[in-house]
Design an enzyme around this catalytic site. Sequence first.
Site, PDB file in Angstrom:
ATOM      1  N   ARG A  27      -5.721  58.879 -52.577  1.00 37.52           N
ATOM      2  CA  ARG A  27      -5.070  58.090 -51.223  1.00 37.52           C
ATOM      3  C   ARG A  27      -4.047  58.786 -50.894  1.00 37.52           C
ATOM      4  NH1 ARG A  27      -8.729  53.800 -49.925  1.00 37.52           N
ATOM      5  NH2 ARG A  27      -9.394  52.866 -52.102  1.00 37.52           N
ATOM      6  N   HIS A  70      -0.923  52.810 -41.839  1.00 41.31           N
ATOM      7  CA  HIS A  70      -1.525  52.484 -42.897  1.00 41.31           C
ATOM      8  C   HIS A  70      -1.125  50.902 -43.201  1.00 41.31           C
ATOM      9  CE1 HIS A  70      -3.848  55.957 -43.481  1.00 41.31           C
ATOM     10  NE2 HIS A  70      -2.609  56.717 -43.455  1.00 41.31           N
ATOM     11  N   LEU A  71      -1.915  49.959 -43.328  1.00 42.42           N
ATOM     12  CA  LEU A  71      -1.525  48.745 -43.827  1.00 42.42           C
ATOM     13  C   LEU A  71      -0.763  48.682 -45.171  1.00 42.42           C
ATOM     14  CD1 LEU A  71      -4.767  47.598 -42.494  1.00 42.42           C
ATOM     15  CD2 LEU A  71      -2.885  46.188 -41.799  1.00 42.42           C
ATOM     16  N   SER A  72      -1.727  49.376 -46.119  1.00 39.15           N
ATOM     17  CA  SER A  72      -1.236  49.463 -47.479  1.00 39.15           C
ATOM     18  C   SER A  72      -0.267  50.832 -47.689  1.00 39.15           C
ATOM     19  CB  SER A  72      -2.272  49.531 -48.555  1.00 39.15           C
ATOM     20  OG  SER A  72      -3.053  50.815 -48.074  1.00 39.15           O
ATOM     21  N   ASP A 108      -8.829  67.537 -36.115  1.00 42.92           N
ATOM     22  CA  ASP A 108      -8.999  68.294 -34.904  1.00 42.92           C
ATOM     23  C   ASP A 108      -9.225  67.672 -33.484  1.00 42.92           C
ATOM     24  OD1 ASP A 108      -8.929  70.636 -36.798  1.00 42.92           O
ATOM     25  OD2 ASP A 108     -11.130  70.648 -36.712  1.00 42.92           O
ATOM     26  N   TYR A 161      -4.813  44.312 -47.897  1.00 44.95           N
ATOM     27  CA  TYR A 161      -4.552  44.523 -46.522  1.00 44.95           C
ATOM     28  C   TYR A 161      -4.085  43.372 -45.756  1.00 44.95           C
ATOM     29  CZ  TYR A 161      -7.206  48.720 -47.702  1.00 44.95           C
ATOM     30  OH  TYR A 161      -7.673  49.849 -48.197  1.00 44.95           O
ATOM     31  N   ASN A 219      -4.930  54.489 -37.366  1.00 42.05           N
ATOM     32  CA  ASN A 219      -5.152  54.413 -38.619  1.00 42.05           C
ATOM     33  C   ASN A 219      -6.487  54.889 -39.158  1.00 42.05           C
ATOM     34  OD1 ASN A 219      -5.747  53.403 -41.288  1.00 42.05           O
ATOM     35  ND2 ASN A 219      -5.232  51.115 -40.835  1.00 42.05           N
ATOM     36  N   HIS A 253      -8.682  60.397 -45.763  1.00 43.60           N
ATOM     37  CA  HIS A 253      -8.519  61.465 -46.734  1.00 43.60           C
ATOM     38  C   HIS A 253      -9.709  62.419 -46.735  1.00 43.60           C
ATOM     39  CE1 HIS A 253      -5.825  58.196 -48.024  1.00 43.60           C
ATOM     40  NE2 HIS A 253      -6.952  57.198 -47.944  1.00 43.60           N
TER      41      HIS A 253
HETATM   42  C1  DQA Z   1      -6.057  52.324 -45.219  1.00 40.31           C
HETATM   43  C2  DQA Z   1      -5.725  53.001 -46.324  1.00 40.31           C
HETATM   44  C3  DQA Z   1      -6.972  53.892 -46.746  1.00 40.31           C
HETATM   45  O1  DQA Z   1      -6.769  54.586 -48.105  1.00 40.31           O
HETATM   46  C4  DQA Z   1      -8.162  52.999 -46.761  1.00 40.31           C
HETATM   47  O2  DQA Z   1      -9.487  53.757 -46.932  1.00 40.31           O
HETATM   48  C5  DQA Z   1      -8.388  52.139 -45.752  1.00 40.31           C
HETATM   49  C6  DQA Z   1      -7.202  51.681 -44.950  1.00 40.31           C
HETATM   50  C7  DQA Z   1      -4.801  51.322 -44.889  1.00 40.31           C
HETATM   51  O3  DQA Z   1      -4.477  50.993 -43.701  1.00 40.31           O
HETATM   52  O4  DQA Z   1      -3.970  50.886 -45.925  1.00 40.31           O
HETATM   53  O5  DQA Z   1      -9.500  51.808 -44.972  1.00 40.31           O
HETATM   54  O6  DQA Z   1      -5.937  53.490 -43.980  1.00 40.31           O
END
Ligand code: DQA
Length: 149
Positions: free
Chosen positions: A110, A99-101, A86, A22, A73, A79
């Site tokens: 994921r 998402h960062l990743s 909703d 991250y 985010n 997931h």
């Molecule tokens: C995340 C990716 C998710 O799978 C993970 O549970 C996170 C961070 C991301 O920003 O990459 O908490 O949302």
Amino acid sequence: MVIGVVHGPNLNLLGTREPDQYGVTTLDEINRSLSSLGAELGVTVEAVQSNHEGVLIDAIQAGRGRWTGVLVNPGGFTHSSVALRDALLAAGVPFVEVHLSNVHAREPFRRQSYFSDVAIGVVCGFGAASYTLGLRGLVARLATSTAGG
Ligand code: DQA
């Protein structure tokens, strides 16, 4: 225009949480860069982070009628959370999932998101820049729809 920025669980630990995954940018730094980008783009940014699903839902409900769009985010709730999905649908405004990743290059679970099919766009894999790219995309889309296009 006010844009709500919703950060899900564990994102308060950014900077020290799994930095290989991250990065080292903190949540405060991300929020500050969103505020200054927002000022450049002519929008106000209001950020909320919680580790609790209900608190995030309450914040989204409180933003109804005030937030013009949402950058979210959902963290691990990405997931799992029908309820957060909703709440965003009930808000009735466009949102961008960030998402960062790169969630598609990680564990198979994921790859499933409860948000992507109802988001106007998804940005992932660019670290903290996913947020600023997402904000730019959201504001551009809002400007287009306000203009009637
Ligand atoms: C995340 C990716 C998710 O799978 C993970 O549970 C996170 C961070 C991301 O920003 O990459 O908490 O949302």
